[in-house]
Design an enzyme around this catalytic site. Structure first.
Site, mmCIF file in Angstrom:
data_model
loop_
_atom_site.group_PDB
_atom_site.id
_atom_site.type_symbol
_atom_site.label_atom_id
_atom_site.label_comp_id
_atom_site.label_asym_id
_atom_site.label_seq_id
_atom_site.Cartn_x
_atom_site.Cartn_y
_atom_site.Cartn_z
ATOM 1 N N HIS A 144 3.795 -2.391 3.126
ATOM 2 C CA HIS A 144 3.780 -1.020 2.603
ATOM 3 C C HIS A 144 5.062 -0.714 1.840
ATOM 4 C CE1 HIS A 144 0.771 -0.910 5.814
ATOM 5 N NE2 HIS A 144 0.226 0.108 5.169
ATOM 6 N N HIS A 148 -5.513 9.390 -0.042
ATOM 7 C CA HIS A 148 -5.395 8.564 1.157
ATOM 8 C C HIS A 148 -6.085 9.214 2.364
ATOM 9 C CE1 HIS A 148 -3.518 5.925 4.193
ATOM 10 N NE2 HIS A 148 -3.187 5.119 3.189
ATOM 11 N N HIS A 200 -6.187 2.867 -4.440
ATOM 12 C CA HIS A 200 -6.053 3.139 -2.996
ATOM 13 C C HIS A 200 -6.436 4.589 -2.678
ATOM 14 C CE1 HIS A 200 -4.813 1.885 0.946
ATOM 15 N NE2 HIS A 200 -3.728 2.638 1.009
ATOM 16 N N ASP A 214 0.822 -1.212 0.000
ATOM 17 C CA ASP A 214 0.000 0.000 0.000
ATOM 18 C C ASP A 214 0.857 1.263 0.000
ATOM 19 O OD1 ASP A 214 -2.068 -1.770 0.272
ATOM 20 O OD2 ASP A 214 -2.889 -0.894 2.112
ATOM 21 N N ASP A 215 0.218 2.361 -0.428
ATOM 22 C CA ASP A 215 0.676 3.744 -0.233
ATOM 23 C C ASP A 215 1.752 4.214 -1.205
ATOM 24 O OD1 ASP A 215 -1.089 3.568 1.836
ATOM 25 O OD2 ASP A 215 0.398 3.730 3.438
#
Length: 278
Positions: A235, A144, A140, A89-90
């Site tokens: 991540h 965020h 995603h 993620d991210d």
């Protein structure tokens, strides 16, 4: 002034023991942090805040939501085969994503990346590299945000659509996979995502790598919990002062360990036998 403040903040973190810097470190439990002054000026931040402050206040369990919406939310794959999915993620994050991709390439492992639209737009070459190296890319959100704090279906729709359009231009298809920032959702948001033809991908193994423990701790957290069908959360990006070097080094322990145990690494769509394109 901002750069000076960031540098002083970084020094303060070092003095208080949050980061260990050793350019000559060879032990996998010793890792370098990324100097603040190397962070690009245009680096998009996490609108909802860092994982360390947000993840501790879980609003609705994903297990409960998956039971309510079994056709929309997935947390793991079949337990009949020793296959697992690594997810990240991210990103894309220019400090760490390339290094994660290097490790995956080293071990010939395909993964699934849930990317922020703002970062995909800023660092398109990293997204294109994901696709060129046969990984899968999911949505995603753009900035965020904490979607539960915002409590706005319209905000979710805006974030998702904006990211979907950016990704389509980069990867050549409209992704069907979505993961919420921090994993935070509630009924109305899930129903909207269902109506938008998304599969919401959660996880069954949380590496807790955002806590930035030493690599052996992260690796043990994963390998001690993995079961056939696990979806593993990690991540490749983070907030301005995040350090994902322990994640990268932990991968070099996790992948060979699980391969030795007979596990195969696949993408989320392969694990679940679901489409990843709309």
């Amino acid at each position: 002034m901002i750069k000076k403040f960031a540098f002083l903040a970084f020094i303060g973190l070092c003095l208080n023991g949050f980061f260990t810097i050793d350019a000559n470190a060879t032990n996998v439990d010793e890792f370098e942090s990324i100097p603040v002054q190397q962070i690009p000026e245009d680096f998009p931040q996490l609108e909802g805040g860092p994982e360390t402050t947000e993840r501790v206040r879980y609003p609705v369990s994903n297990i409960v939501l998956q039971q309510r919406y079994p056709e929309t939310i997935v947390l793991s794959g079949p337990s009949t085969e020793k296959r697992v999915a690594l997810t990240f993620d991210d990103g894309p994050d220019p400090r760490f994503t390339g290094q994660v991709l290097d490790v995956l390439n080293q071990y010939n492992v395909d993964a699934t990346f849930f990317v922020m639209g703002a970062r995909a737009e800023t660092y398109p070459d990293l997204v294109k590299r994901m696709i060129n190296e046969e990984h899968i890319v999911g949505n995603h959100t753009y900035w965020h945000p904490n979607l539960v704090d915002q409590a706005s279906v319209a905000a979710l729709e805006r974030e998702v659509n904006q990211t979907e359009e950016i990704l389509e231009n980069l990867i050549g298809y409209r992704t069907k996979l979505f993961r919420a920032p921090y994993g935070f959702l509630y009924n109305e948001l899930v129903e909207k995502l269902r109506d938008m033809n998304y599969t919401v991908v959660g996880w069954s193994v949380d590496s807790l790598d955002w806590q930035e423990e030493p690599p052996t701790v992260i690796a043990n957290t994963v390998t001690s919990q993995v079961q056939p069908g696990s979806i593993i959360l990690m991540h490749d990006g983070g907030e301005w002062d995040a350090n994902r070097t322990p994640t990268i080094q932990a991968l070099q322990q996790i992948i060979p360990t699980l391969k030795e145990q007979g596990y195969e690494f696949v993408t989320v769509p392969e694990l679940l036998d679901i489409p990843y394109k709309k």
